[in-house]
Design a protein around this motif. Structure first.
Motif, PDB file in Angstrom:
ATOM      1  N   LEU A 152     -19.426 -60.907  -7.654  1.00 28.57           N
ATOM      2  CA  LEU A 152     -19.580 -60.357  -8.893  1.00 28.57           C
ATOM      3  C   LEU A 152     -18.124 -60.767  -9.762  1.00 28.57           C
ATOM      4  CD1 LEU A 152     -21.201 -56.957  -8.346  1.00 28.57           C
ATOM      5  CD2 LEU A 152     -22.111 -58.721  -9.193  1.00 28.57           C
ATOM      6  N   GLY A 153     -17.227 -61.434  -9.233  1.00 31.43           N
ATOM      7  CA  GLY A 153     -16.161 -61.733  -9.771  1.00 31.43           C
ATOM      8  C   GLY A 153     -15.294 -60.539 -10.271  1.00 31.43           C
ATOM      9  N   LEU A 154     -15.143 -59.598  -9.136  1.00 34.43           N
ATOM     10  CA  LEU A 154     -14.377 -58.202  -9.500  1.00 34.43           C
ATOM     11  C   LEU A 154     -12.921 -58.484  -8.470  1.00 34.43           C
ATOM     12  CD1 LEU A 154     -17.082 -55.602  -9.434  1.00 34.43           C
ATOM     13  CD2 LEU A 154     -16.200 -56.790 -11.391  1.00 34.43           C
ATOM     14  N   ASP A 155     -13.001 -59.194  -7.823  1.00 34.45           N
ATOM     15  CA  ASP A 155     -11.557 -59.533  -6.976  1.00 34.45           C
ATOM     16  C   ASP A 155     -10.338 -59.821  -8.082  1.00 34.45           C
ATOM     17  OD1 ASP A 155     -11.736 -58.994  -4.317  1.00 34.45           O
ATOM     18  OD2 ASP A 155     -12.796 -61.148  -3.948  1.00 34.45           O
ATOM     19  N   ARG A 156      -9.140 -58.993  -7.855  1.00 33.26           N
ATOM     20  CA  ARG A 156      -8.172 -59.243  -8.492  1.00 33.26           C
ATOM     21  C   ARG A 156      -7.321 -59.454  -7.441  1.00 33.26           C
ATOM     22  NH1 ARG A 156      -6.168 -54.157 -11.963  1.00 33.26           N
ATOM     23  NH2 ARG A 156      -7.587 -55.018 -13.464  1.00 33.26           N
ATOM     24  N   PRO A 157      -6.503 -60.657  -7.685  1.00 32.77           N
ATOM     25  CA  PRO A 157      -5.554 -61.059  -6.560  1.00 32.77           C
ATOM     26  C   PRO A 157      -4.290 -60.176  -6.295  1.00 32.77           C
ATOM     27  CG  PRO A 157      -5.839 -62.848  -8.242  1.00 32.77           C
ATOM     28  CD  PRO A 157      -6.376 -61.595  -8.739  1.00 32.77           C
ATOM     29  N   THR A 158      -3.853 -60.121  -5.079  1.00 28.13           N
ATOM     30  CA  THR A 158      -2.887 -59.186  -4.601  1.00 28.13           C
ATOM     31  C   THR A 158      -2.013 -60.080  -3.666  1.00 28.13           C
ATOM     32  OG1 THR A 158      -4.336 -58.197  -3.112  1.00 28.13           O
ATOM     33  CG2 THR A 158      -4.210 -57.321  -5.025  1.00 28.13           C
ATOM     34  N   THR A 159      -0.869 -60.579  -3.982  1.00 29.84           N
ATOM     35  CA  THR A 159      -0.325 -61.463  -3.032  1.00 29.84           C
ATOM     36  C   THR A 159       1.332 -60.700  -2.928  1.00 29.84           C
ATOM     37  OG1 THR A 159       0.913 -62.516  -5.037  1.00 29.84           O
ATOM     38  CG2 THR A 159      -1.182 -63.530  -3.800  1.00 29.84           C
ATOM     39  N   ARG A 160       1.452 -59.679  -3.271  1.00 28.01           N
ATOM     40  CA  ARG A 160       2.823 -58.610  -3.087  1.00 28.01           C
ATOM     41  C   ARG A 160       2.762 -58.220  -1.806  1.00 28.01           C
ATOM     42  NH1 ARG A 160       3.409 -55.041  -7.800  1.00 28.01           N
ATOM     43  NH2 ARG A 160       1.148 -54.766  -7.264  1.00 28.01           N
ATOM     44  N   HIS A 161       3.818 -58.562  -1.228  1.00 28.80           N
ATOM     45  CA  HIS A 161       4.158 -57.823   0.062  1.00 28.80           C
ATOM     46  C   HIS A 161       2.963 -57.372   1.093  1.00 28.80           C
ATOM     47  CE1 HIS A 161       8.191 -57.310  -1.708  1.00 28.80           C
ATOM     48  NE2 HIS A 161       7.509 -57.081  -2.717  1.00 28.80           N
ATOM     49  N   PRO A 162       2.169 -58.401   1.596  1.00 22.34           N
ATOM     50  CA  PRO A 162       1.034 -58.076   2.325  1.00 22.34           C
ATOM     51  C   PRO A 162       1.434 -57.306   3.686  1.00 22.34           C
ATOM     52  CG  PRO A 162       1.423 -60.252   2.536  1.00 22.34           C
ATOM     53  CD  PRO A 162       2.395 -59.862   1.458  1.00 22.34           C
ATOM     54  N   ARG A 163       0.242 -56.194   4.078  1.00 25.02           N
ATOM     55  CA  ARG A 163       0.450 -55.448   5.272  1.00 25.02           C
ATOM     56  C   ARG A 163      -0.626 -55.751   6.082  1.00 25.02           C
ATOM     57  NH1 ARG A 163       4.011 -50.811   6.331  1.00 25.02           N
ATOM     58  NH2 ARG A 163       2.010 -49.206   5.874  1.00 25.02           N
ATOM     59  N   PHE A 164      -0.493 -55.755   7.275  1.00 23.10           N
ATOM     60  CA  PHE A 164      -1.745 -55.821   8.153  1.00 23.10           C
ATOM     61  C   PHE A 164      -1.547 -54.771   9.305  1.00 23.10           C
ATOM     62  CE2 PHE A 164      -0.218 -59.942   6.374  1.00 23.10           C
ATOM     63  CZ  PHE A 164      -1.267 -60.572   6.214  1.00 23.10           C
ATOM     64  N   GLY A 165      -2.744 -54.489   9.812  1.00 24.24           N
ATOM     65  CA  GLY A 165      -2.794 -53.431  10.733  1.00 24.24           C
ATOM     66  C   GLY A 165      -3.583 -54.050  11.822  1.00 24.24           C
ATOM     67  N   LEU A 166      -3.383 -53.411  13.103  1.00 22.99           N
ATOM     68  CA  LEU A 166      -4.020 -53.501  14.535  1.00 22.99           C
ATOM     69  C   LEU A 166      -4.015 -52.351  15.196  1.00 22.99           C
ATOM     70  CD1 LEU A 166      -1.898 -56.709  15.829  1.00 22.99           C
ATOM     71  CD2 LEU A 166      -4.033 -56.971  14.877  1.00 22.99           C
ATOM     72  N   ARG A 167      -5.024 -51.991  15.988  1.00 24.31           N
ATOM     73  CA  ARG A 167      -5.194 -50.766  16.833  1.00 24.31           C
ATOM     74  C   ARG A 167      -5.794 -51.108  17.954  1.00 24.31           C
ATOM     75  NH1 ARG A 167     -10.821 -48.304  15.666  1.00 24.31           N
ATOM     76  NH2 ARG A 167     -10.919 -49.680  17.275  1.00 24.31           N
TER      77      ARG A 167
END
Length: 347
Positions: A152-167
């Motif tokens: 739908l074209g609703l994504d907004r780019p977010t490139t600042r300080h990406p965080r990742f999770g593992l469980r």
């Protein structure tokens, strides 16, 4: 193939989508949930429901088995600070157990769950069309990297300080009546009791390191786990921060992580998803989808402000080292923050 007409199509069969379908079915809507993955849907998450989220689940008549916890404990090396919940316990619940309990409730309410993928979406002023289904509304609850949001074209780019999770889970009896948050300079780990003989350990970091490498940064937690056998595969998620330009596009609404997510730092993900599900269905019942956009802003304001501030404040190593000492010196502040997060969303 003949065209089928329904009131609501829900894209995504995780907790957000299933709770949405449950509210909709109990409101008298003809609803279907489409989830492409078979069986109980698992994901990398902390699995701890704060008291407000647990209360919302129990109000729906859904009471999954798990392991109760009484508060939050911050740990850094030999130092620790604890805060107890003032109004009820939280509960650690395996995501697969939660999924099964919600699916049973959804089916009992008369909704349908199908193993299908939502394809191309077209809409006009009257309905949403996908495949051979015509729905009055579509709610996308299809996760962090929502295909519907992107289409739908609703994504907004977010490139600042990406965080990742593992469980991963470990076959060991919970050693604490708390959810423990273990802090290190570049990683934190969330230890959640989910059964009498099982804990889940979720590690978050901005580095794309392996699960074992992240645990090695927390030697105290490594020692506590000892020789406990892993009881599940490692699952990952990220980048955690996702933003949408809007949560409503015509007759399509975004619920849960699909509508935007900041971070798992404050443990409010499920509480927010449940509150959004209720608000979205309430807006559709009165045929006012734009009301949901306003409700979403109100419901998520505290989470967005507080989580964003904590992420910014704990980005430096010096600040991270100071977290547990500060919680010990100012216990009333720590207690107040924990109990603010523990109360129901919107209260």
């Amino acid at each position: 193939m003949s065209v089928r007409r329904i009131d609501l199509l829900v894209a995504g069969g995780g907790p957000a989508g299933l709770v949405t379908a449950l509210h909709a079915a109990r409101a008298g809507l003809d609803v279907e949930v489409w989830e492409p993955r078979p069986g109980a849907v698992d994901k990398a998450c902390g699995e701890g429901l704060m008291p407000g989220a647990l209360a919302g689940l129990l109000e729906l008549g859904v009471d999954p088995s798990g392991h109760d916890f009484r508060g939050i404990r911050y740990v850094s090396g030999p130092r620790a600070a604890s805060a107890d919940f003032r109004h009820g316990s939280g509960r650690g619940i395996r995501r697969t157990v939660l999924h099964d309990a919600l699916t049973r409730a959804v089916l009992a309410a008369g909704a349908r769950v199908e193993q299908r993928t939502v394809g191309a979406v077209r809409q006009d002023d009257e309905e949403v069309r996908t495949d051979h289904v015509r729905a009055r509304y579509l709610i996308a609850a299809d996760g962090l990297h929502s295909p519907v949001r992107r289409a739908l074209g609703l994504d907004r780019p977010t490139t600042r300080h990406p965080r990742f999770g593992l469980r991963q889970h470990f076959a060991v009896a919970p050693w604490s009546p708390y959810v423990e948050v273990h802090w290190a300079p570049a990683v934190e780990a969330y230890v959640t009791p989910v059964a009498p003989d099982l804990v889940g350990v979720a590690v978050l970091s901005s580095a794309k390191a392996s699960y074992d490498a992240r645990l090695d940064a927390l030697p105290g937690l490594r020692d506590r786990l000892g020789c406990a056998e892993p009881a599940s595969v490692v699952r990952g998620a990220g980048p955690l921060r996702q933003e949408a330009s809007r949560r409503v596009a015509g007759r399509v609404l975004l619920v849960g992580d699909a509508g935007g997510y900041v971070d798992a730092l404050t443990g409010e993900g499920l509480a927010l998803a449940f509150a959004q599900a209720r608000a979205a269905v309430g807006a559709l019942v009165v045929d006012d989808p734009e009301r949901y956009e306003r409700d979403w802003v109100r419901l998520t304001r505290r989470y967005r402000w507080l989580t964003g501030a904590l992420l910014t404040g704990t980005r430096s190593r010096a600040a991270r080292r100071a977290i547990v000492p500060a919680a010990r010196v100012l216990p009333w502040v720590f207690d107040g923050a924990v109990n603010s997060l523990a109360r129901p969303v919107g209260h």
